[in-house]
Design a protein around this motif. Sequence first.
Motif, mmCIF file in Angstrom:
data_model
loop_
_atom_site.group_PDB
_atom_site.id
_atom_site.type_symbol
_atom_site.label_atom_id
_atom_site.label_comp_id
_atom_site.label_asym_id
_atom_site.label_seq_id
_atom_site.Cartn_x
_atom_site.Cartn_y
_atom_site.Cartn_z
ATOM 1 N N VAL A 51 0.839 -1.200 0.000
ATOM 2 C CA VAL A 51 0.000 0.000 0.000
ATOM 3 C C VAL A 51 0.882 1.262 0.000
ATOM 4 O O VAL A 51 0.611 2.236 -0.707
ATOM 5 C CB VAL A 51 -0.930 -0.038 1.238
ATOM 6 C CG1 VAL A 51 -1.569 1.316 1.506
ATOM 7 C CG2 VAL A 51 -2.000 -1.119 1.028
ATOM 8 N N GLY A 52 1.984 1.236 0.748
ATOM 9 C CA GLY A 52 2.849 2.418 0.862
ATOM 10 C C GLY A 52 3.496 2.816 -0.451
ATOM 11 O O GLY A 52 3.792 3.991 -0.673
ATOM 12 N N ALA A 53 3.720 1.837 -1.324
ATOM 13 C CA ALA A 53 4.355 2.154 -2.618
ATOM 14 C C ALA A 53 3.332 2.599 -3.652
ATOM 15 O O ALA A 53 3.699 3.198 -4.665
ATOM 16 C CB ALA A 53 5.105 0.927 -3.144
ATOM 17 N N ALA A 54 2.051 2.317 -3.403
ATOM 18 C CA ALA A 54 1.032 2.569 -4.443
ATOM 19 C C ALA A 54 0.976 4.033 -4.910
ATOM 20 O O ALA A 54 0.814 4.283 -6.113
ATOM 21 C CB ALA A 54 -0.334 2.087 -3.954
ATOM 22 N N PRO A 55 1.117 5.022 -3.982
ATOM 23 C CA PRO A 55 1.060 6.408 -4.482
ATOM 24 C C PRO A 55 2.308 6.836 -5.248
ATOM 25 O O PRO A 55 2.257 7.815 -5.986
ATOM 26 C CB PRO A 55 0.940 7.259 -3.208
ATOM 27 C CG PRO A 55 0.875 6.336 -2.068
ATOM 28 C CD PRO A 55 1.219 4.971 -2.522
ATOM 29 N N ILE A 56 3.414 6.128 -5.066
ATOM 30 C CA ILE A 56 4.679 6.587 -5.663
ATOM 31 C C ILE A 56 4.504 6.762 -7.175
ATOM 32 O O ILE A 56 4.811 7.806 -7.723
ATOM 33 C CB ILE A 56 5.848 5.603 -5.369
ATOM 34 C CG1 ILE A 56 5.999 5.344 -3.869
ATOM 35 C CG2 ILE A 56 7.154 6.096 -5.999
ATOM 36 C CD1 ILE A 56 6.455 6.503 -3.051
ATOM 37 N N GLN A 57 3.991 5.718 -7.825
ATOM 38 C CA GLN A 57 3.770 5.886 -9.269
ATOM 39 C C GLN A 57 2.279 5.905 -9.604
ATOM 40 O O GLN A 57 1.891 5.682 -10.729
ATOM 41 C CB GLN A 57 4.507 4.824 -10.060
ATOM 42 C CG GLN A 57 3.975 3.419 -9.954
ATOM 43 C CD GLN A 57 4.319 2.603 -11.194
ATOM 44 O OE1 GLN A 57 4.907 3.112 -12.134
ATOM 45 N NE2 GLN A 57 3.929 1.336 -11.194
ATOM 46 N N ASN A 58 1.444 6.183 -8.569
ATOM 47 C CA ASN A 58 0.002 6.277 -8.816
ATOM 48 C C ASN A 58 -0.457 5.062 -9.615
ATOM 49 O O ASN A 58 -0.844 5.165 -10.783
ATOM 50 C CB ASN A 58 -0.318 7.583 -9.564
ATOM 51 C CG ASN A 58 -1.790 7.739 -9.865
ATOM 52 O OD1 ASN A 58 -2.642 7.193 -9.161
ATOM 53 N ND2 ASN A 58 -2.094 8.474 -10.916
#
Length: 341
Positions: free
Chosen positions: A119-126
């Motif tokens: 979940v924490g990586a999901a916003p990194i590259q949207n």
Amino acid sequence: MRVLQNEPLQKRNSLRLQSIARAFVNVNSEEELRDALLWGRNNHARVIALGQGSNVVLAGDLNALVIHQATQGREVIEEDDRTIVLRVSAGENWHSLVQWSLSQGYFGLENLALIPGTVGAAPIQNIGAYGVELSSFVRSVQALSVSQSEQLKLSASQCCFAYRDSVFKRDMQDQCVITSLDLVLSKQPNVQCAYPTLKSYLHQHNVSEPTPLDIFNAVVAIRSSRLPDPATCPNAGSFFKNPVLDAAQFRSVLKRAPSIPHYPQADGKTKVAAGWLIEQCGWKGARVESVGVHSEHALVLVNYDCDDGRRLLALADDIKRSVFDFSGLELEIEPRVYGLE
Ligand SMILES: Cc1cc2nc3c(=O)[nH]c(=O)nc-3n(C[C@H](O)[C@H](O)[C@H](O)COP(=O)(O)OP(=O)(O)OC[C@H]3O[C@@H](n4cnc5c(N)ncnc54)[C@H](O)[C@@H]3O)c2cc1C
């Protein structure tokens, strides 16, 4: 909190590339994350956050403190008749969240089923798939700053989400470790099934009025049948982004490649298919020693038996060069590259 020295990362990245982290720590709470960040500052170590390693190319050893965010937790923080706001910890598995939210009657994420990672990586590259992007559901992203362990809360607009892009890949790159996301989900189904592959799958299976569960099952079936599983065929998903072009750029590409598949965007730009360009250049299914291009998906580079991420990057450079010669377009690598410094 236990800081491990010289930790091997080969089993912690989906391309199975060999890389050693000078220091490595697994964090299970915000307190542990604060301790880890303090350790990093005291030891003048660069900090790299790592989730499940499904969108990184480890091209060498990492002279850094690698923080593996493992914090777990899902909490309903607001609710009304129509919507729900979920706070989800960064270490949660993305697909498990999608499955769970659906089982609770919280809708919206079903098109994003089976995307690997945290979940924490999901916003990194949207993250996005089958016509839907994470950005549609983000109310805020919570994080700690690397420099001071200061608590940060970014609204969706402050995250500057775009196609496979966000502020976390730009101005805030490596400046913070994400601790949780607040996601707004709907209690009413609002299915998105216009994406061509999804639409034709539903049509073939005689699903005329799909429910969110139908969408979830369809996406899982399509992905399972089409995408190589990193467990048996190490890869990082799409290795290149689809170029998004303004009108002049698009006109110029059309002159060279009149039949290029293209998709008009809401902002007037046009997205073109990088996979098609790679295929036209003869790379689909190509193998160069221990690395190659997947035989079904020209966008996916695979590691057959290679420890060294630089070989994969050399292949990516060759592909970029031929696509440039063919179309005049400069492809951009999607995963984040580490270890070249
Ligand atoms: C088979 C396959 C299919 C895929 N399909 C898709 C797809 O359909 N759509 C899509 O968008 N992506 C796709 N991806 C890419 C990948 O799944 C996503 O980018 C995912 O969000 C990566 O999660 P991760 O935990 O593995 O991140 P990692 O690979 O560990 O990290 C990726 C980046 O995020 C940073 N990061 C990770 N966690 C944090 C944190 N807590 N705080 C700050 N920074 C952090 C890392 O530093 C790194 O720069 C696919 C990958 C594979 C292997």
